[in-house]
Write a protein that holds these residues in place. Structure first.
Motif, short mmCIF file in Angstrom:
data_model
loop_
_atom_site.label_atom_id
_atom_site.label_comp_id
_atom_site.label_asym_id
_atom_site.label_seq_id
_atom_site.Cartn_x
_atom_site.Cartn_y
_atom_site.Cartn_z
N ALA A 1 39.20 41.29 35.43
CA ALA A 1 39.02 41.02 36.91
C ALA A 1 38.14 39.60 37.22
O ALA A 1 38.24 39.24 37.85
CB ALA A 1 38.29 42.42 37.26
N LEU A 2 37.30 39.65 36.07
CA LEU A 2 36.33 38.50 36.37
C LEU A 2 37.08 37.42 35.98
O LEU A 2 37.23 36.18 36.79
CB LEU A 2 35.05 38.36 35.26
N LEU B 1 28.42 48.45 40.35
CA LEU B 1 28.88 46.93 40.35
C LEU B 1 29.02 46.46 41.67
O LEU B 1 28.75 45.28 41.63
CB LEU B 1 30.29 47.01 39.46
N VAL B 2 30.00 47.34 42.54
CA VAL B 2 30.08 46.85 43.79
C VAL B 2 28.90 46.57 44.51
O VAL B 2 28.61 45.56 45.30
CB VAL B 2 31.09 47.63 44.45
N GLY B 3 28.06 47.44 44.58
CA GLY B 3 26.55 47.29 45.19
C GLY B 3 25.96 46.18 44.99
O GLY B 3 25.30 45.57 45.64
N PHE B 4 25.81 46.01 43.49
CA PHE B 4 25.06 44.78 43.03
C PHE B 4 25.60 43.43 43.38
O PHE B 4 24.95 42.50 43.98
CB PHE B 4 24.85 44.90 41.47
N ALA B 5 27.11 43.45 43.60
CA ALA B 5 27.95 42.24 43.97
C ALA B 5 27.52 42.22 45.29
O ALA B 5 27.25 40.93 45.76
CB ALA B 5 29.28 42.46 43.37
N VAL B 6 27.59 43.02 45.97
CA VAL B 6 27.62 42.83 47.42
C VAL B 6 26.00 42.40 47.70
O VAL B 6 26.01 41.53 48.76
CB VAL B 6 27.66 44.47 48.14
N GLY C 1 35.52 37.21 43.60
CA GLY C 1 36.71 37.33 42.83
C GLY C 1 36.73 38.64 42.01
O GLY C 1 37.64 39.55 42.06
N LEU C 2 35.74 39.18 41.41
CA LEU C 2 35.75 40.35 40.90
C LEU C 2 35.94 41.43 41.71
O LEU C 2 36.62 42.29 41.35
CB LEU C 2 34.20 40.57 40.07
N LEU C 3 35.12 41.39 42.80
CA LEU C 3 35.27 42.48 43.76
C LEU C 3 36.68 42.67 44.58
O LEU C 3 37.27 43.67 44.44
CB LEU C 3 34.46 42.28 44.91
N PHE C 4 37.46 41.68 44.69
CA PHE C 4 38.57 41.89 45.46
C PHE C 4 39.63 42.17 44.47
O PHE C 4 40.54 43.03 44.74
CB PHE C 4 39.01 40.33 46.02
N VAL C 5 39.61 41.54 43.13
CA VAL C 5 40.61 42.04 42.25
C VAL C 5 40.38 43.59 41.83
O VAL C 5 41.51 44.48 41.81
CB VAL C 5 40.51 41.24 40.99
N LEU C 6 39.09 44.03 41.59
CA LEU C 6 39.15 45.26 41.40
C LEU C 6 39.38 46.42 42.55
O LEU C 6 40.06 47.41 42.31
CB LEU C 6 37.52 45.70 40.80
N LEU C 7 38.94 45.96 43.79
CA LEU C 7 39.29 46.98 44.84
C LEU C 7 40.68 46.87 45.27
O LEU C 7 41.09 47.77 45.69
CB LEU C 7 38.28 46.63 45.94
N ALA C 8 41.27 45.52 45.27
CA ALA C 8 42.65 45.70 45.19
C ALA C 8 43.45 46.46 44.33
O ALA C 8 44.43 47.24 44.89
CB ALA C 8 43.19 44.21 45.44
N ALA C 9 42.99 46.31 43.13
CA ALA C 9 43.80 47.44 42.09
C ALA C 9 43.72 48.78 42.50
O ALA C 9 44.44 49.71 41.85
CB ALA C 9 43.31 46.70 40.65
N ASP C 10 42.33 49.17 43.00
CA ASP C 10 42.17 50.58 43.34
C ASP C 10 42.84 50.93 44.53
O ASP C 10 42.85 52.29 44.69
CB ASP C 10 40.59 50.55 43.45
N VAL C 11 43.53 50.10 45.33
CA VAL C 11 44.23 50.75 46.45
C VAL C 11 45.84 51.06 45.84
O VAL C 11 46.46 50.11 45.49
CB VAL C 11 44.21 49.84 47.62
N ARG C 12 46.30 52.03 45.98
CA ARG C 12 47.74 52.58 45.64
C ARG C 12 48.76 52.26 46.77
O ARG C 12 48.26 52.55 47.67
CB ARG C 12 47.54 53.89 45.16
N VAL C 13 49.77 52.01 46.36
CA VAL C 13 50.83 51.62 46.99
C VAL C 13 51.30 52.88 47.76
O VAL C 13 51.74 52.63 48.96
CB VAL C 13 52.10 51.11 46.17
N SER C 14 51.34 53.86 47.08
CA SER C 14 51.67 55.32 47.79
C SER C 14 50.79 55.54 48.99
O SER C 14 51.40 56.33 50.09
CB SER C 14 51.61 56.25 46.73
N GLU C 15 49.51 55.18 48.83
CA GLU C 15 48.58 55.44 49.87
C GLU C 15 48.88 54.69 51.03
O GLU C 15 48.80 55.13 52.42
CB GLU C 15 47.32 55.19 49.49
N ILE C 16 49.23 53.35 50.92
CA ILE C 16 49.65 52.52 52.02
C ILE C 16 50.83 52.96 52.69
O ILE C 16 51.11 53.02 53.82
CB ILE C 16 49.69 50.97 51.46
N ASN C 17 52.00 53.39 51.67
CA ASN C 17 53.14 53.77 52.42
C ASN C 17 52.68 54.99 53.16
O ASN C 17 53.90 55.23 53.90
CB ASN C 17 54.09 54.13 51.32
#
Length: 348
Positions: A16-17, A65-70, A283-299
């Motif tokens: 992700a980094l 990790l997200v908390g520290f980055a934010v 870069g780290l946050l958006f890659v990690l959190l985008a990967a954490d969103v599943r297509v089935s949930e969006i559909n």
């Protein structure tokens, strides 16, 4: 099994980094907003496609990790806010983070309730969550778009301040709806004010001591100023959370504003260091959190979800800006730009 999980978690962070930095470099060459490519990259590397980046392997460490980055991102955002410019646009900023936030929260909640048919207990926290815009998105976009100082100041200030307010508002709203009553609403309002106030005081005190240390020529050895500041910001963020849950991001933002407005011998170096860290963490946050969103949930949301987003963009946001900028010196075109500029960040 445990060793395999550890390797997965380590590889997820490393990929992700690396992907986040490579994609942002590519975006600059292509003259595109980095977040667009970051979201696509996170999806490509995530469980639905290549399955190389697996956020679920991080477990509870993902939230840490997200908390520290934010915290670092908000501190850096605060560093860039000058009090002289904030004072010049104080009225607009104040209305944006109060009346504007209220209009967005109510409008977002009503959109989810009426369009997606959600229960009000789910729609209310959703409305609170979409209040935030965020320096994780606003900052990179403003680096690509040249706008007047007053417009940039309002956008940056809203991004930093509304992130802190919106995140706490979402938590308090959730607590209220889980045990809804007249007493819980009153308690929630008091809790919101307490967390914001505590975070602001903690941030002001932390920022003062960090700035004081940086002003002393012989106190902090040369070369250690930036990493010491980073360490102190993270300690202040976590200590604030420990004493008053979810107040840490307010502490980080206010500390950044204080340090950024005190002249120190390493001010320029500190801002450059924090900007580089922010680019890395975004870069780290958006890659990690985008990967954490599943297509089935969006559909599952599909057309009602798209209509809800359109309502937020074309109805709720313009109403919020119209109410917040009434009587200000912003021109009609500047207000229109503000109404269109409302990307959502990762803080919520």
């Amino acid at each position: 099994m445990e060793q395999h999980a550890t390797i997965d978690a380590a590889m997820t962070i490393a990929l992700a980094l690396a992907a986040g930095m490579l994609v942002q470099a590519l975006a600059r060459h292509l003259r595109l907003p980095g977040i667009v490519l970051l979201l696509a990259t996170g999806h490509l590397l995530g469980p639905d496609l290549l399955n190389w980046v697996r956020p679920q392997s991080l477990g509870g460490a993902l939230q840490i990790l997200v908390g520290f980055a934010v915290a670092v991102v908000l501190f850096e955002g605060g560093l860039n806010l000058r009090l002289s410019r904030l004072r010049a646009q104080a009225g607009v900023i104040r209305r944006l983070v109060t009346w504007g936030a209220l209009i967005t929260a109510v409008g977002g909640g009503l959109s989810a309730w009426l369009i997606m048919g959600w229960d009000w207990r789910l729609a209310a926290p959703f409305g609170a969550l979409v209040v935030v815009t965020g320096p994780t998105v606003i900052g990179p976009l403003l680096r690509r778009i040249k706008v007047k100082h007053k417009v940039a100041t309002v956008l940056e200030a809203e991004g930093v301040l509304i992130d802190a307010i919106g995140a706490i508002l979402a938590v308090v709203t959730l607590e209220v709806v889980l045990s809804f009553s007249a007493a819980s609403v009153a308690e929630g309002l008091l809790d919101l004010a307490t967390r914001l106030g505590f975070g602001a005081v903690a941030g002001a005190v932390s920022g003062f001591f960090i700035a004081l240390a940086l002003r002393q020529r012989h106190l902090v050895p040369e070369g250690l100023e930036n990493v010491l500041t980073l360490s102190l910001v993270l300690v202040a963020y976590q200590a604030s959370n420990a004493l008053q849950p979810e107040s840490g991001i307010v502490t980080a933002a206010v500390a950044g504003i204080v340090v950024g407005n005190v002249r120190t011998r390493v001010q320029r170096d500190l801002m450059e260091f924090k900007e580089q860290l922010t680019v890395m963490f975004i870069g780290l946050l958006f890659v990690l959190l985008a990967a954490d969103v599943r297509v089935s949930e969006i559909n599952a949301l599909w057309l009602p979800g798209l209509v809800t987003v359109a309502c937020l963009v074309f109805v709720v946001r313009p109403l919020s800006i119209a109410a917040s900028t009434a009587g200000s010196d912003l021109t009609g075109r500047e207000r229109l730009f503000r109404a269109w500029m409302a990307p959502r960040g990762v803080v919520a």
